[in-house]
Design a protein around this motif. Structure first.
Motif, PDB file in Angstrom:
ATOM      1  N   GLY A  88       0.811  -1.217   0.000  1.00 48.62           N
ATOM      2  CA  GLY A  88       0.000   0.000   0.000  1.00 48.62           C
ATOM      3  C   GLY A  88       0.845   1.269   0.000  1.00 48.62           C
ATOM      4  O   GLY A  88       0.315   2.372  -0.053  1.00 48.62           O
ATOM      5  N   ASP A  89       2.172   1.144   0.078  1.00 48.54           N
ATOM      6  CA  ASP A  89       3.029   2.331   0.153  1.00 48.54           C
ATOM      7  C   ASP A  89       3.244   2.931  -1.242  1.00 48.54           C
ATOM      8  O   ASP A  89       3.124   2.246  -2.248  1.00 48.54           O
ATOM      9  CB  ASP A  89       4.388   1.965   0.775  1.00 48.54           C
ATOM     10  CG  ASP A  89       4.252   1.486   2.210  1.00 48.54           C
ATOM     11  OD1 ASP A  89       3.236   1.822   2.848  1.00 48.54           O
ATOM     12  OD2 ASP A  89       5.146   0.759   2.688  1.00 48.54           O
ATOM     13  N   VAL A  90       3.594   4.210  -1.233  1.00 49.71           N
ATOM     14  CA  VAL A  90       3.760   4.911  -2.518  1.00 49.71           C
ATOM     15  C   VAL A  90       5.194   4.736  -3.016  1.00 49.71           C
ATOM     16  O   VAL A  90       6.152   5.122  -2.331  1.00 49.71           O
ATOM     17  CB  VAL A  90       3.456   6.419  -2.344  1.00 49.71           C
ATOM     18  CG1 VAL A  90       3.584   7.146  -3.672  1.00 49.71           C
ATOM     19  CG2 VAL A  90       2.079   6.607  -1.744  1.00 49.71           C
ATOM     20  N   LEU A  91       5.328   4.136  -4.193  1.00 51.82           N
ATOM     21  CA  LEU A  91       6.659   3.937  -4.789  1.00 51.82           C
ATOM     22  C   LEU A  91       7.061   5.231  -5.494  1.00 51.82           C
ATOM     23  O   LEU A  91       6.355   5.695  -6.390  1.00 51.82           O
ATOM     24  CB  LEU A  91       6.588   2.788  -5.795  1.00 51.82           C
ATOM     25  CG  LEU A  91       7.900   2.379  -6.462  1.00 51.82           C
ATOM     26  CD1 LEU A  91       8.805   1.655  -5.482  1.00 51.82           C
ATOM     27  CD2 LEU A  91       7.632   1.485  -7.666  1.00 51.82           C
ATOM     28  N   PRO A  92       8.194   5.854  -5.113  1.00 56.40           N
ATOM     29  CA  PRO A  92       8.576   7.107  -5.775  1.00 56.40           C
ATOM     30  C   PRO A  92       8.842   6.886  -7.265  1.00 56.40           C
ATOM     31  O   PRO A  92       9.304   5.811  -7.658  1.00 56.40           O
ATOM     32  CB  PRO A  92       9.872   7.509  -5.065  1.00 56.40           C
ATOM     33  CG  PRO A  92       9.963   6.676  -3.848  1.00 56.40           C
ATOM     34  CD  PRO A  92       9.166   5.438  -4.105  1.00 56.40           C
ATOM     35  N   THR A  93       8.536   7.915  -8.062  1.00 53.78           N
ATOM     36  CA  THR A  93       8.824   7.789  -9.493  1.00 53.78           C
ATOM     37  C   THR A  93      10.344   7.700  -9.642  1.00 53.78           C
ATOM     38  O   THR A  93      11.091   8.270  -8.860  1.00 53.78           O
ATOM     39  CB  THR A  93       8.307   9.014 -10.277  1.00 53.78           C
ATOM     40  OG1 THR A  93       8.672  10.179  -9.545  1.00 53.78           O
ATOM     41  CG2 THR A  93       6.816   8.978 -10.486  1.00 53.78           C
ATOM     42  N   GLY A  94      10.779   6.943 -10.634  1.00 51.05           N
ATOM     43  CA  GLY A  94      12.223   6.830 -10.875  1.00 51.05           C
ATOM     44  C   GLY A  94      12.880   5.751 -10.033  1.00 51.05           C
ATOM     45  O   GLY A  94      14.103   5.607 -10.070  1.00 51.05           O
ATOM     46  N   SER A  95      12.109   4.997  -9.241  1.00 49.21           N
ATOM     47  CA  SER A  95      12.721   3.908  -8.467  1.00 49.21           C
ATOM     48  C   SER A  95      13.272   2.851  -9.416  1.00 49.21           C
ATOM     49  O   SER A  95      12.703   2.625 -10.490  1.00 49.21           O
ATOM     50  CB  SER A  95      11.678   3.232  -7.582  1.00 49.21           C
ATOM     51  OG  SER A  95      11.250   4.130  -6.630  1.00 49.21           O
ATOM     52  N   PRO A  96      14.368   2.186  -9.009  1.00 53.78           N
ATOM     53  CA  PRO A  96      14.924   1.167  -9.889  1.00 53.78           C
ATOM     54  C   PRO A  96      13.888   0.098 -10.247  1.00 53.78           C
ATOM     55  O   PRO A  96      13.091  -0.302  -9.385  1.00 53.78           O
ATOM     56  CB  PRO A  96      16.058   0.561  -9.060  1.00 53.78           C
ATOM     57  CG  PRO A  96      16.371   1.565  -8.013  1.00 53.78           C
ATOM     58  CD  PRO A  96      15.107   2.323  -7.752  1.00 53.78           C
ATOM     59  N   ARG A  97      13.893  -0.308 -11.490  1.00 55.06           N
ATOM     60  CA  ARG A  97      12.978  -1.362 -11.943  1.00 55.06           C
ATOM     61  C   ARG A  97      13.817  -2.537 -12.422  1.00 55.06           C
ATOM     62  O   ARG A  97      14.974  -2.355 -12.782  1.00 55.06           O
ATOM     63  CB  ARG A  97      12.117  -0.853 -13.112  1.00 55.06           C
ATOM     64  CG  ARG A  97      11.228   0.299 -12.720  1.00 55.06           C
ATOM     65  CD  ARG A  97      10.561   0.858 -13.958  1.00 55.06           C
ATOM     66  NE  ARG A  97       9.503  -0.021 -14.420  1.00 55.06           N
ATOM     67  CZ  ARG A  97       8.226   0.139 -14.112  1.00 55.06           C
ATOM     68  NH1 ARG A  97       7.855   1.152 -13.368  1.00 55.06           N
ATOM     69  NH2 ARG A  97       7.322  -0.690 -14.555  1.00 55.06           N
ATOM     70  N   GLN A  98      13.230  -3.688 -12.431  1.00 49.24           N
ATOM     71  CA  GLN A  98      13.945  -4.872 -12.893  1.00 49.24           C
ATOM     72  C   GLN A  98      13.435  -5.261 -14.269  1.00 49.24           C
ATOM     73  O   GLN A  98      12.230  -5.421 -14.449  1.00 49.24           O
ATOM     74  CB  GLN A  98      13.743  -6.031 -11.907  1.00 49.24           C
ATOM     75  CG  GLN A  98      14.395  -7.327 -12.315  1.00 49.24           C
ATOM     76  CD  GLN A  98      15.904  -7.191 -12.473  1.00 49.24           C
ATOM     77  OE1 GLN A  98      16.598  -6.832 -11.540  1.00 49.24           O
ATOM     78  NE2 GLN A  98      16.422  -7.447 -13.679  1.00 49.24           N
ATOM     79  N   GLY A  99      14.359  -5.383 -15.228  1.00 47.18           N
ATOM     80  CA  GLY A  99      13.975  -5.872 -16.553  1.00 47.18           C
ATOM     81  C   GLY A  99      13.547  -7.333 -16.451  1.00 47.18           C
ATOM     82  O   GLY A  99      13.659  -7.954 -15.401  1.00 47.18           O
ATOM     83  N   GLY A 100      13.090  -7.878 -17.560  1.00 46.21           N
ATOM     84  CA  GLY A 100      12.550  -9.245 -17.555  1.00 46.21           C
ATOM     85  C   GLY A 100      13.587 -10.295 -17.169  1.00 46.21           C
ATOM     86  O   GLY A 100      14.758 -10.182 -17.512  1.00 46.21           O
ATOM     87  N   LEU A 101      13.136 -11.303 -16.465  1.00 47.57           N
ATOM     88  CA  LEU A 101      13.995 -12.445 -16.149  1.00 47.57           C
ATOM     89  C   LEU A 101      13.821 -13.453 -17.283  1.00 47.57           C
ATOM     90  O   LEU A 101      12.685 -13.795 -17.639  1.00 47.57           O
ATOM     91  CB  LEU A 101      13.562 -13.062 -14.811  1.00 47.57           C
ATOM     92  CG  LEU A 101      14.365 -14.253 -14.315  1.00 47.57           C
ATOM     93  CD1 LEU A 101      15.778 -13.842 -13.903  1.00 47.57           C
ATOM     94  CD2 LEU A 101      13.658 -14.910 -13.116  1.00 47.57           C
TER      95      LEU A 101
END
Ligand code: 13P
Ligand code: SF4
Length: 422
Positions: free
Chosen positions: A43-56
Motif C-alpha cells: 500500500g506504500d507509494v513507490l517514488p517515481t524513478g525507483s529502480p525497476r527490474q527488466g525481464g527475467l
C-alpha cells in the motif's frame, strides 16, 4: 518446503485463500505488479524513478526450484572464491541456503568491508544494503543485487531534497555555532535503511549512520557532539532508542517534510532533543498491542520480543526489543524450552522456529505477510546473476557515484566503529 512457501503453495492451489495479507503473494516476483509488489509494503507509494527490474529470461522463470538450486550450486562451484553471497535474515530460505554469510544489516555491512578478495559480492537483501556494500567494498569489487526492484519503502520515505530543505530550516532556526561545550546545534543520524545520498549527507554534515543493533551507541556518539539529533527515516527506531536512553517523548517532535517547520511550532523545535522523520516500516507497523495481549492470554509465560522498528506502544508492551541479531541471540541463549512470540519479518521467525525445535516460536502477526521487497529476491534471479558471472558477464551491478560514496563512507565508518552492545 518452508512454511512461507507452503502457505504460498496453498494459496496457489486454492486451499488457504484469505490466510495471507494478499493472494497476490501466489504470483512470482517477475509477474507484472504495481508499486512495491505483494507483501507488507504493497500500500506504500513507490517514488517515481525507483529502480525497476527488466525481464527475467524464460528459462529461469520456468525452472523448478530443484533445478534452480542445482544451477546456483554449480555456478558457485565454478566461481569458487571469486564470489561471496551475502544474505539478510529476512530472505526466504530458498535464498538463504546459498548465502556464504547471513546476518543483520550491521553484520552484513561489516562483512562487505572484510570479505576476502572476491571479485563480486552478490547481495541477497535490499537496495540500500547493496549500496552500502559497494561503498565499503574493496576497489574493483563488484556488488550485485539479484533483483533491482528490491528496494525498501521506509528508505524511500526520506529523499535528499526533503532532508536538505529540512536542514536549511533548522540552520535558520538554530544557527550553526556550537554551544559553550563545543556541541553543534544538530547532528544528522540516518538509519542504515536510507539511500547512499542520505548517508553522504550525514558524512558531509558531521553525522553518522546507525543500524537497529547499534542505535543507542550511535545516539550517545551524537549527543556528545550535538545539542540535538535529526533522525531519519524511521521515527520508531529513533523514538524507541532515545526513550530507552531517558529522552522524554515530549522532546521528540516529528518532522513532516510536507509542512513548514515540519509541522511544528518554534518552541517545540527549540526544546527538541531528537527530531524524528515521518517514516516507518510497513512490516513492523503491522504489530499491535492487541496481538501481544492475545499471545499472553493464549500462552501464559510467553516471552515477547519485537524489533525496534515497531511502534512505541508495541515495544513498551513487549518483554524486550532488539535488532534481528538480538532476537536470534535471545532465542539461541534460552536454555529451557520457551514459548517466544516474535515481532519481526515472517521468514526470519519461521527459520528460528525450524532451527530451535525445543522452543515454541511464532510470529505475533498470525497473517503471512512478508516484506514485499526482500521477497523479490527469488532463486531464479540468484541463478541468473550467478550464471552470468560465471561466464564473465556482470548483471545488476550497484554502483554509488564517487563523490557521494566518499562522504557516505565517512558516516559508515563512524557507524562501524560504534559497536552494538551485547
Ligand atoms: P536489522 O537486520 O538491522 O535488524 O534490520 C532490519 C531491517 O528492517 C532491515 O531492513
Ligand atoms: Fe524496509 Fe521494512 Fe522491508 Fe526492512 S522490513 S527492508 S525496513 S520494508
Amino acid at each position: 518446503m518452508t512454511s512461507v512457501a507452503l502457505t504460498i503453495d496453498r494459496i496457489r492451489t486454492g486451499r488457504a485463500a484469505g490466510t495471507t495479507c494478499t493472494p497476490e503473494l501466489a504470483r512470482e516476483p517477475w509477474d507484472a505488479v504495481l508499486g512495491y509488489g505483494p507483501g507488507a509494503s504493497m500500500g506504500d507509494v513507490l517514488p517515481t524513478g525507483s529502480p525497476r527490474q527488466g525481464g527475467l529470461p524464460e528459462q529461469y522463470r520456468q525452472a523448478s526450484t530443484d533445478e534452480l538450486h542445482d544451477r546456483i550450486r554449480a555456478a558457485k562451484a565454478t566461481l569458487g572464491d571469486r564470489v561471496v553471497v551475502l544474505g539478510h535474515f529476512y530472505q526466504r530460505d530458498e535464498v538463504v541456503q546459498h548465502a556464504d554469510f547471513v546476518g543483520d544489516s550491521f553484520q552484513l555491512a561489516n562483512a562487505a568491508q572484510t570479505v576476502p578478495d572476491a571479485e563480486a559480492i552478490v547481495f541477497c537483501g535490499v537496495h540500500f544494503m547493496a549500496e552500502t556494500a559497494d561503498i565499503l567494498a574493496k576497489p574493483g569489487q563488484q556488488v550485485i543485487l539479484p533483483n533491482l526492484a528490491a528496494g525498501c519503502s521506509m528508505a524511500d520515505m526520506a529523499d535528499l531534497d526533503s532532508v536538505e530543505q529540512c536542514w536549511a530550516e533548522l540552520e535558520e532556526l538554530y544557527g550553526t555555532e556550537p554551544d559553550a561545550d563545543g556541541r553543534v546545534p544538530v547532528i544528522p543520524v540516518t538509519y542504515m535503511n536510507s539511500s547512499a545520498a542520505l548517508k553522504g549527507f550525514c558524512g558531509e554534515h558531521g553525522g553518522i549512520v546507525c543500524t537497529s543493533s547499534n542505535a543507542e551507541t550511535v545516539l550517545e556518539w551524537a549527543f556528545e557532539r550535538g545539542q540535538r539529533v535529526l533522525f531519519f527515516p524511521d521515527q520508531h527506531l529513533g523514538r524507541n532508542t532515545a526513550k530507552r536512553m531517558g529522552v522524554p517523548t515530549s522532546r521528540m517532535p516529528m518532522w513532516n517534510p510536507r509542512k513548514p517547520l515540519g509541522g511544528n511550532d518554534v518552541d517545540a523545535l527549540l526544546d527538541a532533543r531528537v527530531l524524528l522523520w515521518h517514516g516507518f516500516c510497513s512490516v513492523h507497523k503491522r504489530f499491535s498491542v492487541g496481538q501481544i495481549e492475545q499471545a499472553r492470554a493464549e500462552h501464559p509465560g510467553v516471552r515477547v520480543i519485537v524489533h525496534p522498528e515497531c511502534p512505541e506502544a508495541v515495544v513498551d508492551a513487549a518483554d524486550e526489543a532488539g535488532s534481528t541479531d538480538h532476537i536470534r541471540k535471545a532465542v539461541a541463549a534460552a536454555t529451557e524450552p520457551t514459548t517466544f512470540a516474535i515481532g519481526t519479518e515472517i521468514n526470519m521467525v519461521n527459520r528460528l522456529a525450524a532451527e530451535f525445535p525445543q522452543h515454541t516460536i511464532f510470529c505475533l502477526d498470525p497473517v503471512i505477510c512478508p516484506c514485499s521487497t526482500m521477497y523479490r529476491i527469488h532463486p531464479g534471479y540468484l541463478a541468473w546473476v550467478l550464471e552470468a558471472l560465471a561466464r564473465g558477464e556482470t548483471l545488476n551491478r550497484i554502483t554509488v557515484a564517487d563523490d557521494v560514496a566518499a562522504n557516505a563512507r565517512v558516516a559508515l565508518e563512524r557507524m562501524l566503529a560504534a559497536k552494538p552492545r551485547g
